[in-house]
Design a protein around this motif. Structure first.
Motif, PDB file in Angstrom:
ATOM      1  N   ALA A 105      11.565  10.275  -2.779  1.00 29.03           N
ATOM      2  CA  ALA A 105      10.287   9.568  -2.644  1.00 29.03           C
ATOM      3  C   ALA A 105       9.299  10.439  -1.883  1.00 29.03           C
ATOM      4  N   PRO A 106       8.020  10.394  -2.232  1.00 25.61           N
ATOM      5  CA  PRO A 106       7.014  11.239  -1.566  1.00 25.61           C
ATOM      6  C   PRO A 106       6.658  10.769  -0.167  1.00 25.61           C
ATOM      7  N   PHE A 107       6.968   9.506   0.169  1.00 23.79           N
ATOM      8  CA  PHE A 107       6.566   8.952   1.466  1.00 23.79           C
ATOM      9  C   PHE A 107       7.654   8.004   1.944  1.00 23.79           C
ATOM     10  N   GLN A 108       7.858   7.971   3.276  1.00 23.96           N
ATOM     11  CA  GLN A 108       8.874   7.099   3.843  1.00 23.96           C
ATOM     12  C   GLN A 108       8.258   6.125   4.840  1.00 23.96           C
ATOM     13  N   VAL A 109       8.702   4.888   4.791  1.00 24.96           N
ATOM     14  CA  VAL A 109       8.295   3.863   5.747  1.00 24.96           C
ATOM     15  C   VAL A 109       9.541   3.385   6.476  1.00 24.96           C
ATOM     16  N   ILE A 110       9.493   3.441   7.811  1.00 29.19           N
ATOM     17  CA  ILE A 110      10.671   3.123   8.608  1.00 29.19           C
ATOM     18  C   ILE A 110      10.313   2.033   9.608  1.00 29.19           C
TER      19      ILE A 110
ATOM     20  N   TYR B 179       8.657  14.245  18.780  1.00 30.34           N
ATOM     21  CA  TYR B 179       8.385  13.898  17.379  1.00 30.34           C
ATOM     22  C   TYR B 179       6.888  13.704  17.151  1.00 30.34           C
ATOM     23  N   PHE B 180       6.236  12.956  18.020  1.00 26.24           N
ATOM     24  CA  PHE B 180       4.833  12.618  17.769  1.00 26.24           C
ATOM     25  C   PHE B 180       3.882  13.774  18.073  1.00 26.24           C
ATOM     26  N   GLN B 181       4.373  14.813  18.738  1.00 25.93           N
ATOM     27  CA  GLN B 181       3.561  16.013  18.881  1.00 25.93           C
ATOM     28  C   GLN B 181       3.428  16.742  17.548  1.00 25.93           C
ATOM     29  N   SER B 182       4.442  16.570  16.687  1.00 30.72           N
ATOM     30  CA  SER B 182       4.392  17.176  15.362  1.00 30.72           C
ATOM     31  C   SER B 182       5.069  16.243  14.359  1.00 30.72           C
ATOM     32  N   PRO B 183       4.439  15.099  14.073  1.00 29.15           N
ATOM     33  CA  PRO B 183       5.078  14.100  13.213  1.00 29.15           C
ATOM     34  C   PRO B 183       5.095  14.526  11.755  1.00 29.15           C
ATOM     35  N   ASN B 184       6.008  13.949  11.019  1.00 25.67           N
ATOM     36  CA  ASN B 184       6.060  14.187   9.577  1.00 25.67           C
ATOM     37  C   ASN B 184       4.896  13.439   8.923  1.00 25.67           C
ATOM     38  N   PRO B 185       3.969  14.140   8.270  1.00 28.32           N
ATOM     39  CA  PRO B 185       2.814  13.452   7.665  1.00 28.32           C
ATOM     40  C   PRO B 185       3.196  12.570   6.487  1.00 28.32           C
TER      41      PRO B 185
ATOM     42  N   LYS C 234       0.798  -1.221   0.000  1.00 26.06           N
ATOM     43  CA  LYS C 234       0.000   0.000   0.000  1.00 26.06           C
ATOM     44  C   LYS C 234       0.835   1.278   0.000  1.00 26.06           C
ATOM     45  N   LEU C 235       2.027   1.235   0.593  1.00 32.93           N
ATOM     46  CA  LEU C 235       2.762   2.481   0.818  1.00 32.93           C
ATOM     47  C   LEU C 235       4.144   2.541   0.182  1.00 32.93           C
ATOM     48  N   VAL C 236       4.639   1.423  -0.325  1.00 29.47           N
ATOM     49  CA  VAL C 236       6.017   1.398  -0.837  1.00 29.47           C
ATOM     50  C   VAL C 236       6.012   0.931  -2.288  1.00 29.47           C
ATOM     51  N   PRO C 237       5.986   1.853  -3.243  1.00 32.79           N
ATOM     52  CA  PRO C 237       6.047   1.455  -4.652  1.00 32.79           C
ATOM     53  C   PRO C 237       7.332   0.691  -4.948  1.00 32.79           C
TER      54      PRO C 237
END
Length: 391
Positions: free
Chosen positions: A82-87, A111-117, A46-49
């Motif tokens: 890449a437009p999105f990162q999965v870690i 980090y989770f108070q202002s996470p990277n969308p 779904k998230l990693v082309p």
């Protein structure tokens, strides 16, 4: 396929991916490898082309080389490629070791108070076991479970990777067969699950062989066309009987006897017999690790016959009945707990190397097998330099 209770948490997680309900982070909680692989595959799909995988997929291992600060910095930094990162962040256990880790948890809060969308962090907490009934969790695992929920539960979704219940496993077999246009008799599904001790990784592998077996246009036994695309109890008994002679327990037998040539030969046989070839390496490591964990318990509890083995190994962690006496014999060949613990550390180190994307996965496995089959000399464990560990 009807909803399966053992799969419920994973199903909810997969349904949230790519939607407005998706959280910026999740904790994959538990050591059920089958459900972990199912969750990971869903994330990749779904998230990693595929064409961007080298740029947007990151597998990190917390420890001496990677800190939580570096993992969070990677998540916070937008990728130019890449437009999105999965870690994926493994080794979560290190955050809950000695020391308060105040700075680490403060960094997580920030980090989770202002996470990277445009990033998703997946913490892998496979250092604890979740039984089919969470009320029966071991006390140590319950403490770990509660601590993770207290510290990360407000920020991350919790995905519970519980051991799969027998009934759910059988229904999964039937449903998976139906998806392939194959009918599986209920008694055949139950026999498959029972014979393989509800080990979903092995069940999945054996089901795939059964599906190929009943879907082949030409059958060696020349069954009539009414049997085509139909798994019966007889099919399971035939295939599981053949599986009893497979190389996994022969491999651990060779390792316990320090027979290096035979062990290497059996390793190559396993790789050649696997549909994924060397890409199935992590699955083979999982089975080796599981088998050595079973041997460690057998050794520590001084189990000497198969009647006692079911008292020390819990449901979901038992070997097939045919392997009980074999594994007891193999465990008794090791002189001490230290030898078996060393083997488990070597396997863990190989797992880390395989997940880092080595050029040659077969070479990693070959070196591991040589180390596992090395006879200790004068109290010193000889290991290849790359896998040398502190004893």
């Amino acid at each position: 396929m009807p909803p399966l209770r053992s799969f419920a948490s994973t199903d909810r997680f997969l349904a949230q991916l790519g939607t407005a309900e998706m959280r910026p982070g999740y904790v994959l909680l538990g050591d059920e490898t089958f459900l972990y692989e199912r969750a990971r595959q869903g994330v990749l799909e779904k998230l990693v082309p595929q064409d961007l995988r080298d740029f947007c997929l990151h597998d990190l291992e917390l420890g001496s080389e990677t800190t939580i600060f570096e993992a969070l910095d990677l998540a916070q930094t937008p990728s130019l490629m890449a437009p999105f990162q999965v870690i994926f962040v493994r080794g979560l256990k290190t955050l809950y070791g000695r020391g308060a880790k105040k700075e680490e948890f403060a960094a997580l809060d920030r980090y989770f108070q202002s996470p990277n969308p445009q990033a998703l962090i997946l913490f892998v907490a496979d250092h604890l076991t979740l039984p089919t009934d969470l009320r029966r969790m071991e006390r140590e695992d319950k403490d770990r479970y509660d601590r993770i929920k207290e510290t990360l539960g407000d920020h991350c979704g919790i995905v519970e990777l519980q051991k799969v219940e027998e009934g759910d496993a059988a229904r999964w077999v039937i449903g998976t067969a139906e998806e392939r246009s194959v009918k599986c008799d209920p008694e055949a599904a139950r026999e498959l699950v029972d014979a393989l001790a509800v080990d979903m990784m092995i069940i999945r592998s054996e089901l795939e062989k059964l599906l190929l077996y009943v879907s082949a246009p030409v059958r060696e036994n020349n069954l009539d066309a009414t049997h085509f695309g139909h798994i019966t109890l007889g099919d399971v008994e035939t295939m599981v009987l053949a599986a009893k002679q497979r190389s996994l327990y022969e491999l651990t037998d060779a390792l316990s006897q320090r027979d290096r040539p035979r062990a290497l030969s059996l390793l190559h046989g396993l790789l050649h017999a696997s549909d994924g070839g060397e890409d199935s390496a992590i699955g083979h490591l999982y089975m080796l690790a599981r088998t050595y964990r079973q041997m460690l318990i057998i050794h520590e509890k001084n189990v000497r016959d198969s009647r006692a083995i079911w008292q020390v190994l819990w449901q979901g962690f038992r070997m097939p009945p045919f392997a009980a006496d074999v594994l007891i014999q193999q465990a008794r060949r090791y002189k001490s707990r230290r030898e078996i613990s060393r083997a488990m550390r070597l396997i863990a180190r190989a797992d880390i190397e395989l997940r880092s994307g080595p050029v040659d996965k077969t070479l990693v496995l070959e070196r591991l097998i040589l180390d596992l089959a090395t006879e200790p000399r004068n109290g010193v464990f000889a290991e290849s330099a790359q896998f040398a560990l502190e004893i």
